[in-house]
Design a protein around this motif. Structure first.
Motif, mmCIF file in Angstrom:
data_model
loop_
_atom_site.group_PDB
_atom_site.id
_atom_site.type_symbol
_atom_site.label_atom_id
_atom_site.label_comp_id
_atom_site.label_asym_id
_atom_site.label_seq_id
_atom_site.Cartn_x
_atom_site.Cartn_y
_atom_site.Cartn_z
ATOM 1 N N MET A 1 108.699 71.088 86.108
ATOM 2 C CA MET A 1 107.828 70.745 87.224
ATOM 3 C C MET A 1 108.702 70.267 88.381
ATOM 4 O O MET A 1 109.648 69.502 88.173
ATOM 5 C CB MET A 1 106.850 69.646 86.817
ATOM 6 N N ASN B 1 101.222 81.388 75.009
ATOM 7 C CA ASN B 1 100.965 79.949 75.187
ATOM 8 C C ASN B 1 100.336 79.615 76.533
ATOM 9 O O ASN B 1 99.908 78.485 76.743
ATOM 10 C CB ASN B 1 102.253 79.139 75.014
ATOM 11 N N LEU C 1 106.261 66.440 84.849
ATOM 12 C CA LEU C 1 105.757 65.896 86.116
ATOM 13 C C LEU C 1 106.171 64.439 86.282
ATOM 14 O O LEU C 1 106.551 64.009 87.379
ATOM 15 C CB LEU C 1 104.233 66.056 86.158
ATOM 16 N N GLN C 2 106.111 63.679 85.217
ATOM 17 C CA GLN C 2 106.526 62.277 85.302
ATOM 18 C C GLN C 2 108.004 62.149 85.662
ATOM 19 O O GLN C 2 108.384 61.292 86.460
ATOM 20 C CB GLN C 2 106.261 61.562 83.974
ATOM 21 N N HIS C 3 108.830 62.985 85.048
ATOM 22 C CA HIS C 3 110.262 62.918 85.364
ATOM 23 C C HIS C 3 110.506 63.266 86.839
ATOM 24 O O HIS C 3 111.263 62.584 87.528
ATOM 25 C CB HIS C 3 111.047 63.867 84.462
ATOM 26 N N VAL D 1 106.868 77.583 82.309
ATOM 27 C CA VAL D 1 105.980 77.040 81.262
ATOM 28 C C VAL D 1 106.011 77.954 80.042
ATOM 29 O O VAL D 1 105.032 78.081 79.310
ATOM 30 C CB VAL D 1 104.518 76.852 81.737
ATOM 31 N N ARG E 1 108.434 68.767 77.777
ATOM 32 C CA ARG E 1 107.138 69.208 77.320
ATOM 33 C C ARG E 1 106.394 68.003 76.830
ATOM 34 O O ARG E 1 107.025 67.133 76.240
ATOM 35 C CB ARG E 1 107.291 70.239 76.190
ATOM 36 N N PRO E 2 105.086 67.832 77.044
ATOM 37 C CA PRO E 2 104.256 68.751 77.803
ATOM 38 C C PRO E 2 104.543 68.672 79.301
ATOM 39 O O PRO E 2 105.373 67.874 79.742
ATOM 40 C CB PRO E 2 102.839 68.262 77.486
ATOM 41 N N LEU E 3 103.822 69.464 80.067
ATOM 42 C CA LEU E 3 104.037 69.545 81.502
ATOM 43 C C LEU E 3 103.827 68.177 82.161
ATOM 44 O O LEU E 3 104.487 67.849 83.148
ATOM 45 C CB LEU E 3 103.059 70.581 82.060
ATOM 46 N N ASP E 4 102.949 67.371 81.601
ATOM 47 C CA ASP E 4 102.721 66.009 82.093
ATOM 48 C C ASP E 4 104.028 65.229 82.138
ATOM 49 O O ASP E 4 104.298 64.458 83.060
ATOM 50 C CB ASP E 4 101.779 65.220 81.169
ATOM 51 N N TYR F 1 109.278 72.624 79.651
ATOM 52 C CA TYR F 1 108.639 73.122 80.862
ATOM 53 C C TYR F 1 109.270 72.449 82.083
ATOM 54 O O TYR F 1 109.863 71.376 81.968
ATOM 55 C CB TYR F 1 107.140 72.815 80.837
ATOM 56 N N VAL G 1 105.286 74.588 89.887
ATOM 57 C CA VAL G 1 105.526 74.786 88.467
ATOM 58 C C VAL G 1 106.673 75.773 88.258
ATOM 59 O O VAL G 1 106.635 76.881 88.790
ATOM 60 C CB VAL G 1 104.236 75.307 87.782
#
Lengths: 304, 304, 304, 304
Positions: free
Chosen positions: C291, C92, C247-249, C284, C241-244, C289, C281
């Motif tokens: 961050m 992945n 990142l937001q969290h 992943v 997931r996704p990594l976005d 995932y 990171v």
């Protein structure tokens, strides 16, 4: 209201600001023969490089940035008795190991019987001897030139349309695209005799068609994403990745439609959408995925 | 083949390995009254904490890890004349600014008319005076205990089912869940009188229902994701985020079904899925999103 | 302030509410020997099933829902001279075809030289003869029981921690986890001698370690996601997931920290984060995932 | 080896095939003054429309499709004592409600002190009185014309570079872009005095700079995504959404570099990347996000 015949000698693999192949008046119709996704014409002759070579662009008199271009798909007639598909699910729509030993680039031929209105595998495939699909033509890739001098590959899609591969874009459907450049510059091609949701083998049944569209300008009513209408429903389109983002765009455009032309409050639009919205999946194969939001007309209020 | 009545005094906000509320035999039916998503019963009494308190779990005799549990939804009868929805689209399904000034946590009441088979707003909303929806009951959240002693909130979903909010999970639908623990431990609740795709206001029309399900064990035929069947179609379910991932899971499970029980080669399954698959969107509100892949039975080969 | 030795005979493949293996006081230290990710101990004996069997849980006196549990990683000492990795990038994290012919499930052995503080391949690999990495121990999977009776596989991660595989979780780092259940119920295991960002081969150099942690309760100061501190920086963690989304969290938790304990306005926090934030990171590879958002202490205002 | 001075009178908001502003030889240097992201020059005069107006394009003699263009960032000198940022985190990088009441479109001024090498808020902000950041110049948006006649807005990024907003693209860094059109057609602009990871307020400290770059052609060595090199490390770049996809592109390009020029087997590349790779986040604000994969040179084998 004239009907033009557009005969192309050059095709484009982008949607962008390039010299028009045809100028038409507001409300005129255009009949044109498309190549298949690999650039092969009705006689099996390779005429352009793939993928998705476009006929056009067509300059529509009076269209200006901020307007909408209304595209009515009047008729789609296959002009070749054969179409083709890829023989494997795309690696991104399943666990990749499921398809790693399948022939990813092999093509399979299909018969298109216009009289009978059917599509079927040209050579027998074990277990699919019964598979005779109804002919259900659709335009895979169409749209207008994007804004600011941008130009996008016909492999992808965006606010200006492009390679959306939504099976609802067939005869009888009206689509509005936002206009970004003078004349709108409308492109079309990549027609499919039939296709499942998602275009998950990377193709529908790819073939050449004669297509008739009617092109009209709706002045001064800006939209962000394509909108569409069938006899039964209104639809909005979002193109993005991931699919969540495409869904957000389509949902936002539907919200704007309902709170705009239909005059609903945000709460009323939420009530309506929350209980009756339907989503349909266009392309999940290309760089941008496509999601369609749909509301049946029987649930709509009268226009404001 | 006994029919049991399950009367709950405790409810669970997880799907996990907790003491069974009922033991039934393979093939038995269960009738039970569910609370609404906030734990309110048919009389308007708050009986459990939300969200999505579950009746159960039901231990099904003979179910063991590696089996499937077949759940036939026999009947769903609203037992309260009122349901409720949230009054705003969720902030993740539209551009957030569209809904920032809407009352995110406000509730709206709906009438459920069982005789007429309709659902309508309890208080008039401008522009929606005409909105009388057909009653279309569905189970929002149901499933079995997951493997390895895991336990998941009823706010989300996974391989074991959970809060999928798919409007196709209504009377007449059969669903197979993978069994992970002895007895399967089946939970259900969170019934909706009607709901649009995606549960995009965070609710359907939430209400209390009397539900009858028949529970059977299919020995030794492992599945990864839930499968389902209606009169017209077979379906597979993927639960994940982003929606792309949910779509991949559902597509993979359908591929496995077609290449397994239906005996198709990978290429034949690709041909079939590529041209006839339909996707439908369950929940896009919760931590895991739900995508359903669907193939009409008329396109299926005979079972291998 | 007592130091306890925790010797396990059972291990858990979940983080959930299970009977404690040890009770300790607020501020006590615990020394324990972990198994590797596949359940093998320091002597090469298989003691538990993988993946990521956990020591614990440890019940910390006085910890209650709404508190934080402070975990100080005091010491991590490898207790086996050998570790192992997977021999291929995960499918992945690259174009899947790049790794389709690599031995996905093969293991490679590495020497861990505690005296020298190095980690190196046990058998020569062409082109990597020079590769002698500094020993850089870290805890791959640790955390507390989640809320509402949930229990999560040690293959994944969430608000309660879990399999985050962040290389910054080594000796000298302090981590705060939100407490969801009485006693917090702290688990740890899955130690790595070294690991790159992302755990992109699905492992670090997996081995058994003796770990010392100090566990303290911080009363009444709720957090949503794990927070951490090193000598140089403060950190927040998002798992999704996704990594976005991860990142937001992480970004949201950092914003809450700066506008909370550090007393910055939202605009001031935006200015600071906008110009000095660093992201790192974690995993992943797993279902969720990880961050990490990081701000060096030299840029922080005095605490409010 | 000539040094050219490029003085622009027109600027472009796309990267595409437009008439060159300058022709240079292979290995020549170019000095040019950029506008800020909103088109304002060193004197505070608005010269072009935003966002991210580009100087160029520069046609580099001998560059042809399939080659690489090497861009060495020789020098970046701020030519305006003021820069600006947005005053709020972007709504997509945090829980939207955290920033809903912040002034999304307001601008904040910063002083840039070239002598001291510092950047600081022009007006005091409570809690940030101490915040004096080191000047750390970087190019936010640069790249070459994409293939097939495409043209992309400078709001986004792709294989050809574009608006990547990676803080590592400063003086001393070498970047290779894939060449898609004759002459490469190199564009640059959007310089930042300093910026955190992710460009999470939608800006770095935006200002006008004098930039010197050296442009060279590397014949016949195709790459898919941008690659870069600093004194300490080699880097690869992926641009896509979601961030997972950007990470996959960057990781794939690094794998190809290591198995190509460095001659590692797929297993050896996996070992190396698995234990030493570092990821850094570029833009997470724009339509395409940017992820950078990085390996320190001390871990590299000699080139094959």
């Amino acid at each position: 209201m004239t009907t033009h015949r557009l005969v192309c000698n050059v095709w484009h693999n982008i949607l962008g600001t390039v010299p028009p192949a045809l100028h038409v008046g507001d409300g005129d119709s255009v009949v044109t023969e498309t190549l298949d996704a690999m650039g092969v014409d009705k006689d099996g002759v390779s005429r352009a490089s793939g993928g998705n070579p476009m006929n056009g662009p067509i300059h529509v008199e009076g269209a200006a940035p901020g307007d909408r271009l209304l595209v009515e798909i009047v008729r789609m007639t296959p002009i070749r008795p054969m179409g083709w598909t890829r023989a494997s699910l795309a690696a991104n729509v399943v666990q990749p190991e499921r398809v790693r030993d399948l022939p990813q680039s092999a093509r399979t031929e299909w018969f298109i019987d216009i009289e009978a209105g059917t599509v079927s595998l040209a050579a027998p495939v074990a277990g699919l001897e019964h598979l005779v699909l109804p002919l259900d033509p659709m335009i895979g890739c169409f749209g207008v030139a994007p804004d600011r001098g941008q130009a996008f590959s016909t492999a992808t899609s965006a606010e200006n349309g492009g390679n959306m591969d939504y099976r609802g874009f067939g005869p009888g459907t009206k689509i509005w695209f936002p206009v970004f450049v003078p004349g709108a510059l409308f492109f079309l091609g990549d027609c499919h005799a039939v296709q499942g949701d998602g275009e998950i083998v990377g193709t529908g049944v790819e073939t050449a068609m004669e297509v008739e569209v009617r092109l009209s300008v709706v002045k001064g009513t800006k939209i962000v994403w394509p909108r569409a209408e069938t006899d039964e429903a209104i639809l909005t389109v979002g193109n993005a990745r991931p699919l969540d983002q495409a869904l957000q765009h389509a949902t936002t455009e539907m919200f704007d439609w309902l709170t705009g032309e239909y005059g609903l409050s945000g709460v009323a639009a939420s009530h309506l959408m929350g209980q009756v919205i339907r989503y349909q999946v266009g392309n999940v194969f290309d760089p941008a995925y496509t999601m369609v939001a749909k509301i049946e007309k029987r649930w709509l209020p009268p226009k404001a």
